[in-house]
Design an enzyme around this catalytic site. Structure first.
Site, PDB file in Angstrom:
ATOM      1  N   ARG A   1      -0.701  -2.116  -6.702  1.00 51.93           N
ATOM      2  CA  ARG A   1      -0.989  -3.234  -5.795  1.00 51.93           C
ATOM      3  C   ARG A   1      -2.014  -4.170  -6.425  1.00 51.93           C
ATOM      4  NH1 ARG A   1      -1.268  -4.803  -0.247  1.00 51.93           N
ATOM      5  NH2 ARG A   1      -3.345  -5.389   0.453  1.00 51.93           N
TER       6      ARG A   1
ATOM      7  N   LYS B   1      -1.973  -2.223   7.490  1.00 55.43           N
ATOM      8  CA  LYS B   1      -3.386  -1.990   7.758  1.00 55.43           C
ATOM      9  C   LYS B   1      -3.886  -3.005   8.774  1.00 55.43           C
ATOM     10  CE  LYS B   1      -7.780  -1.242   5.363  1.00 55.43           C
ATOM     11  NZ  LYS B   1      -8.455  -1.253   4.045  1.00 55.43           N
TER      12      LYS B   1
ATOM     13  N   HIS C   1      -4.323  -9.592   3.587  1.00 52.79           N
ATOM     14  CA  HIS C   1      -5.776  -9.593   3.768  1.00 52.79           C
ATOM     15  C   HIS C   1      -6.174 -10.531   4.898  1.00 52.79           C
ATOM     16  CE1 HIS C   1      -6.547  -8.228  -0.665  1.00 52.79           C
ATOM     17  NE2 HIS C   1      -6.229  -7.232   0.135  1.00 52.79           N
TER      18      HIS C   1
ATOM     19  N   TYR D   1      -9.885 -10.294  -7.171  1.00 45.90           N
ATOM     20  CA  TYR D   1      -8.935 -10.267  -8.284  1.00 45.90           C
ATOM     21  C   TYR D   1      -9.188 -11.381  -9.285  1.00 45.90           C
ATOM     22  CZ  TYR D   1      -6.537  -6.916  -5.369  1.00 45.90           C
ATOM     23  OH  TYR D   1      -6.249  -5.818  -4.617  1.00 45.90           O
TER      24      TYR D   1
ATOM     25  N   ARG E   1       0.849  -1.182   0.000  1.00 46.64           N
ATOM     26  CA  ARG E   1       0.000   0.000   0.000  1.00 46.64           C
ATOM     27  C   ARG E   1       0.890   1.238   0.000  1.00 46.64           C
ATOM     28  NH1 ARG E   1      -2.232  -3.617   3.812  1.00 46.64           N
ATOM     29  NH2 ARG E   1      -4.328  -4.363   3.262  1.00 46.64           N
TER      30      ARG E   1
ATOM     31  N   HIS F   1      -2.426   2.945  -5.799  1.00 48.71           N
ATOM     32  CA  HIS F   1      -2.982   1.655  -5.380  1.00 48.71           C
ATOM     33  C   HIS F   1      -3.195   0.716  -6.558  1.00 48.71           C
ATOM     34  CE1 HIS F   1      -4.462  -0.356  -1.815  1.00 48.71           C
ATOM     35  NE2 HIS F   1      -5.461  -0.872  -2.513  1.00 48.71           N
TER      36      HIS F   1
END
Length: 463
Positions: free
Chosen positions: A413, A304, A436, A445, A279, A410
């Site tokens: 990524r 994150k 994640h 994705y 990120r 972004h």
């Protein structure tokens, strides 16, 4: 926009001359007066009360007007107060004939007030407001100060170690909520106020589902942890459901084209964004100790959700990384010779490790070009590369490369994950590399690449 009679404007201009206001500022002072009277009309504030000025300045702050502009506006309205005490304005602000839909081109770019959150209704006469006897012990239903609540919000955010961006976002929504309720005393706030505010956002402002949910979460936190009230059940309000968003993905050729138009250190930062799937702030907040050249991995600390993870370093850029590291050593020595106070550290690390801020391993891998002066201490410290600099560089490179896609920092990524999936990497592996928590987030994705599934049914015995 309110149109003020010329007779009163002449009196106001004479008053400005008496107060020695420079002639070249008279137009600006009259402009701020128009904005103020328009604000009072739309939000039903008394024109000649100091509390109205406080709310007006708060609105200017939300509109990102500079401190100089706010001070000038405050001075203009204060002079207006002085004038109306000796002569009553020769117009009725509630009369619609003084309003026009056309805004002057010279001033329309400065402030544009939003649509009124309540139904417009005529105001009481300002002179009658001043001269009428005020209730002795009646608590006002608007105009309360929320300073203690903002302080409490900051403390509750810091106690939970949430990011500074979370605090900024939550404060912004609480300010919008305060403006909508016209600074209603916090102890009188109810669930119905939240319901009306969220309905206003969805119906009048037509905000997106993610924006509406962000406002809901901010007010939920504000009620529970600052006001110590619970939402309970909000009848009539349905949490907005976000639509499935298919991210933009760049091809390898497009990424190479963008890199050709990026100068150091922006090109190296983009190679981290794409080559490691980082990120934006995970990349910019890397420190020298985050890179392990022997093991060939980069460690992302406090990503994150405050999660750490490791990602493989791209082997093709290892020579470039080592060369960049040598330049950082030279810069660090220059900073030490200049007697700088070190880099910025998070939380209380500097108190725990007294000399850590000046040690090489704690220096930013993407440092800012200039030192930052800390106003409280007068010291000079080093911050990491500002995110807007990298974002602007990427935008310019995308334009020069002639790419017709909405590519941001972004996007690299997204491209990282999509290209791994296209190379038949396991979805669980990609989930770990991206950091994640839920594999369902990574599954998005699967919609960014062409399906490679064999459609014809066949028995495994025949493989």
């Amino acid at each position: 926009m309110l149109s003020i009679p010329s007779s009163f404007l002449l009196q106001f201009e004479e008053h400005l001359q008496e107060k020695a206001v420079p002639k070249n500022q008279h137009a600006s002072y009259k402009k701020w007066l128009r904005y103020y009277l328009d604000f009072c009309y739309k939000y039903d504030f008394p024109q000649t009360h100091s509390e109205s000025l406080a709310h007006f300045l708060l609105k200017l702050q939300e509109k990102r007007q500079t401190k100089t502009q706010q001070n000038q506006a405050s001075d203009a309205i204060s002079l207006y107060y002085e004038l109306v005490l000796v002569c009553k304005p020769p117009f009725n602000v509630s009369s619609p004939q003084y309003f026009s839909k056309n805004i002057s081109e010279s001033t329309s770019h400065l402030v544009t007030w939003p649509s009124n959150t309540l139904q417009d209704r005529p105001l009481k006469s300002d002179q009658s407001y001043i001269n009428s006897p005020q209730p002795k012990k009646t608590k006002p239903l608007t105009g309360a100060s929320w300073e203690n609540e903002y302080d409490g919000l900051s403390k509750e955010i810091q106690i939970r170690h949430y990011s500074s961006k979370t605090l900024t976002t939550y404060k912004q929504w609480v300010r919008h909520f305060q403006t909508y309720t016209r600074s209603k005393p916090p102890e009188l706030l109810s669930t119905n106020d939240v319901k009306e505010f969220l309905t206003f956002l969805a119906v009048k402002r037509k905000v997106s589902a993610s924006t509406q949910n962000q406002a809901f979460n901010a007010l939920l936190f504000f009620y529970r942890h600052v006001l110590h009230k619970d939402f309970g059940k909000i009848d009539g309000i349905v949490r907005a459901k976000r639509k499935r968003y298919i991210p933009v993905v760049l091809s390898r050729e497009e990424i190479d084209a963008i890199l050709r138009y990026l100068a150091p250190p922006y090109d190296l930062a983009v190679k981290f964004l794409y080559g490691c799937g980082l990120r934006l702030f995970e990349c910019l907040e890397l420190r020298i100790q985050s890179l392990n050249f022997d093991m060939g991995v980069v460690t992302v600390h406090d990503g994150k959700g405050k999660k750490d993870r490791t990602v493989p370093l791209p082997e093709t850029i290892l020579p470039e990384l080592r060369e960049h590291l040598e330049s950082l050593k030279v810069l660090h020595q220059i900073d030490l010779d200049r007697k700088y106070a070190g880099v910025f550290l998070i939380h209380a690390l500097e108190k725990k490790y007294l000399n850590a801020s000046k040690e090489l391993i704690w220096q930013w891998f993407f440092p800012a070009k200039n030192l930052t002066r800390v106003p409280e201490t007068g010291e000079y410290r080093r911050y990491h590369l500002h995110e807007t600099h990298l974002q602007k560089a990427i935008k310019q490179a995308v334009g020069k490369a002639g790419i017709c896609k909405r590519a941001t920092a972004h996007t690299f990524r997204h491209s990282f994950a999509s290209h791994l999936l296209q190379a038949n990497y396991d979805i669980r592996t990609i989930q770990e590399l991206l950091g994640h928590s839920d594999v369902r987030t990574t599954m998005i994705y699967t919609h960014t690449i062409q399906s490679q599934t064999i459609k014809e049914a066949k028995s495994p015995l025949d493989f």
